[in-house]
Structures are given as structure tokens and as C-alpha cells.
Write a protein that holds these residues in place. Sequence first.
Motif, short mmCIF file in Angstrom:
data_model
loop_
_atom_site.label_atom_id
_atom_site.label_comp_id
_atom_site.label_asym_id
_atom_site.label_seq_id
_atom_site.Cartn_x
_atom_site.Cartn_y
_atom_site.Cartn_z
N VAL A 259 41.28 34.17 40.83
CA VAL A 259 40.74 35.49 41.12
C VAL A 259 41.90 36.37 41.54
CG1 VAL A 259 39.13 36.84 42.50
CG2 VAL A 259 38.55 34.49 41.85
N VAL A 260 42.18 37.40 40.77
CA VAL A 260 43.27 38.32 41.10
C VAL A 260 42.72 39.37 42.05
CG1 VAL A 260 45.00 39.90 40.21
CG2 VAL A 260 44.31 37.90 38.86
N GLY A 261 43.21 39.37 43.27
CA GLY A 261 42.72 40.27 44.30
C GLY A 261 42.27 39.49 45.51
N ASN A 262 42.32 40.10 46.68
CA ASN A 262 41.85 39.41 47.88
C ASN A 262 41.05 40.34 48.79
OD1 ASN A 262 43.92 40.92 48.97
ND2 ASN A 262 45.27 39.18 49.35
N GLY A 263 40.23 41.18 48.17
CA GLY A 263 39.29 41.98 48.93
C GLY A 263 38.00 41.20 49.15
#
Length: 488
Positions: A259-263
Motif C-alpha cells: 500500500v503506497v501511502g500511510n494515511g
Amino acid sequence: MAYAITQTCCNDATCVKVCPVNCIHPTPDEPDFGTTEMLYIDPASCIDCGACADACPVEAIFPVEHLTAPLQAYAEVNAAYYAGAGPTAETADPAPNFHRWGPPVFGRAIPSDFAPLDVAVVGTGPAGMYAVEDLLLRTNSRVTLIDRLPVAGGLVRYGVAPDHPSTKKIGETFSRFHTHPRLRLRLGVEVGRDVTADELAARHDAVIYAVGASSARRLGIPGEDLPGSVAATTLAGWYNGHPDVPADAIDLSAERVVVVGNGNVALDVARILTADPAALEGTTISPAALAQLRSSKVREVVLLGRRGPESAAYTTSELLALTQLDDVELVVDGHDAQIEAAVETAPAGGKASLLRGLAREAVDWSAPPRHGRRIVLRFHSAPVEISGDTQVRALRVTGRGGDVEVTAGQVVRAIGYRGAELPGLPFDESTGTIPHADGRVDGRPGTYVVGWIKRGPTGGIGANRTCARETVDALLDDAIAGRLPASR
């Protein structure tokens, strides 16, 4: 014993209104409102009356002594907000006394002979519903509420993860307006397909667009369009049963997903893909998605963040929940010495400090995941290229010692939402919003915007309340001043 606000806080500020001792901050009239991750109760001022818990639309407030083990940390989270004695804490009354008397405030003056307005609101998500609430409860307007989908709710219905049932409960607060005597609900009606923006404007005194940000931002890297590369919006729609997303849109045959992103949305995706399907039974999850999760081969989800753990986009409360998952190991990829330094030197209460005590290891990304289920946090790493012939096979990412190839069968981009152009209305491609001034759409008198299509994809559910108030204020000012075009 004081009360504490917990993970599912929506920043709606309903609790602020009912608190008799002004112990919940930031309030809507304070500078920090809308920028803090949640609201906080001052344990030194709380009188344990429970009014806030009764009023909370998402069941996020509990007595400290009754907090369950996963929520006990929130007693400290609430207290820590006031420990710094910042501007908000200084203004809180330590006695506690009741709210200080101040001069009367008349935020909106409507003439007594003001004729009812016919207003169309396009979009049934939180932004649209806060505007509807304001119009129905504080004016004599008649409202036509329109949504292109057959079920109302917007992102509350189709964006909130099914394992967050308390957050979804705010939908019940909004749905009570669907049967208001001055509201007509029109579902399955799409602007641009079933009715034009000009037709809506001609049939109503004013139109408010609350259409949100329905599309996903792109990575802009080679291989992004390979099968197996999907947007988080698609995956969220899949597990929530969105009518636009086919039941077979997600392939769970790969052991590793990146998963690209860490929101917060990225954390939602990781949590659902590694969840025990039995724990999701009885939730609002799509039956088809639940059936696929039962036969899923996914064992590892990698959360890829460009920046360090101290600057991650997720909220403290969502990360805290992730560290307390049962039967899911949470690991930090220790490929960069800066990560360990950021974690060990982080101030108490900071996002990075919550990672102390977690396993840190140098992961062999060429090998298949170990047995069991786990989530790996990889910071200081950006996507470079998605590779594969007819299907995603790997993602090349940056690292301290050079690029690294992470074998994976699926890549999910969770780098933010973006507004989509609406036929007949102006659109700013650079911001993904409709150009406006205080909610007034540029060049279209009588047309207004609210929510993410107005300000961009920032702020949670509660942030839409003040946003809607500004837009409705602008609409009423125009109506009173005679600036609305004549409707037919």
C-alpha cells in the motif's frame, strides 16, 4: 472520574455544545479547531456529568474508569493535550466554572418576512448533510436532496471501514433529516446524466454541490496501470459494497500487498486485508468481499511512506489502534538508521513514540512472507516502478542503500483523494476543486460548494460543519441582498 474522548472522534463538536464546564477543546471558535486530530477532554475540569457521551454521534466518549484495554491509552492522550499548557489549555477554566459570560453574538440575521427558499443540495455525505441541517433547522427553506447513488450516505456509507461501526453511526444522525417535512430526497439522480447544472439552477433559488472528491490521485510511475494496481478508493468501495465497484474488482491471490501511502485510508486497507474474517461478520462489509477474505491468501501488507515515522499522515488514534490488533504482527522495516533514531528520540505522545517496542528488522523483500499475518511499516521509501508482464509482480522502491525490489502481487495507491469535474461547472485541474469565494462558485450566481469539492480532500467528518456554515451564510447573504438569480 473524568471522561475521555477515544479513537472514533469525528470532530463534530456536538460534545462541545453540551459541556456545562467548557472542558472540551479545541472549540469551533478556537484556532486549533479543524487542525487537531481529535477533540480532548480536560481531566482536571471534567465534572463527570456524561452530557458529552450522551450527545456524541459516534460513541467515542467514555468514563476513564470504564475504558477497555485497547482504549485505556486515551486517558493519557486527553490529559497530554492539556499538559503543555498551550493557548487552548490556558483559556480553559480550571475551577471549573460554567462558561464565561460574553457579549451576545448574532451570527446570522434573517428578516422576519424572509420568503422560504427552494434549495437543491447535491450529495448526501457529511458536507451535504451539514448544509441540509443548517437550512432545515435554522431557516424556513425547502430542500431537495439529490445523490447519484441509490443509497444515501456518501463517504460515511462507502468510505468508512466496516470495522469502524461507531464512526458509521453518524449516518444515523444525518438520515433523520431524510424524512423532514421540508425535504425531498431524490436518489439515483446524476448531474450531467439525468439533469444538467443549468436545469437545477433554473428550478431552484440556489444549488449547493457537496459531491466530495471521488477520484484517486495517481502515482505517475511506470506500470501503474497494470492489472493488480488499484486505487484505495476502489478497494474501499469493494469492501463497502459500492455500486460502482464490481464484486471481483480485488484479487486476493497474492501473499504480499504493498500500500503506497500511510494515511488513515492506508491503515484501513491494511487492517481489513489482514483481519480475521470472523471479526468482520455482522458489520456492514459487503457479503461478496467477506466471502473473498475467507479464502484470501494475503499474509503481509506493506505500508510505504515517503517520510519518516514522525511525519506520517495517519492520526495517532488510528496508529494506536493498529498496534493493538490481535493476531496481527506489526513490524517496522529497519532499512534506514534514521527510522530508529526518530522512534527512540520521539517526544512522549508523538506518532513515532508509539512505535517503540515494535519489532524492527531488515526484511528480505525477495522472499515470500512468513507464516501468520503481519503489517510492515516501511518509512523513507518512495515508489519508483511497478513491474510485471500481464500482472503486478513487484514494486521497485527507494531505500537508504539504493532501490529495492519488493515482490508483491498487488499495489494499492492510497495517496489521497481528488475531486472530479462536474458537467456545467468550472473546475480547477491543479487543485481538483470547483473555484469559489467563501463557497460561491465563480461565475455562477446562486451556485455554491461545500466539503472536499470546495476545499480539497482535507479534514474529517466534523470539519464539514464549519465549512457548511460558511457556505450557507454566503447563500443567505446573497438571498437577503437580492443577488440570487430569478428561478423558474
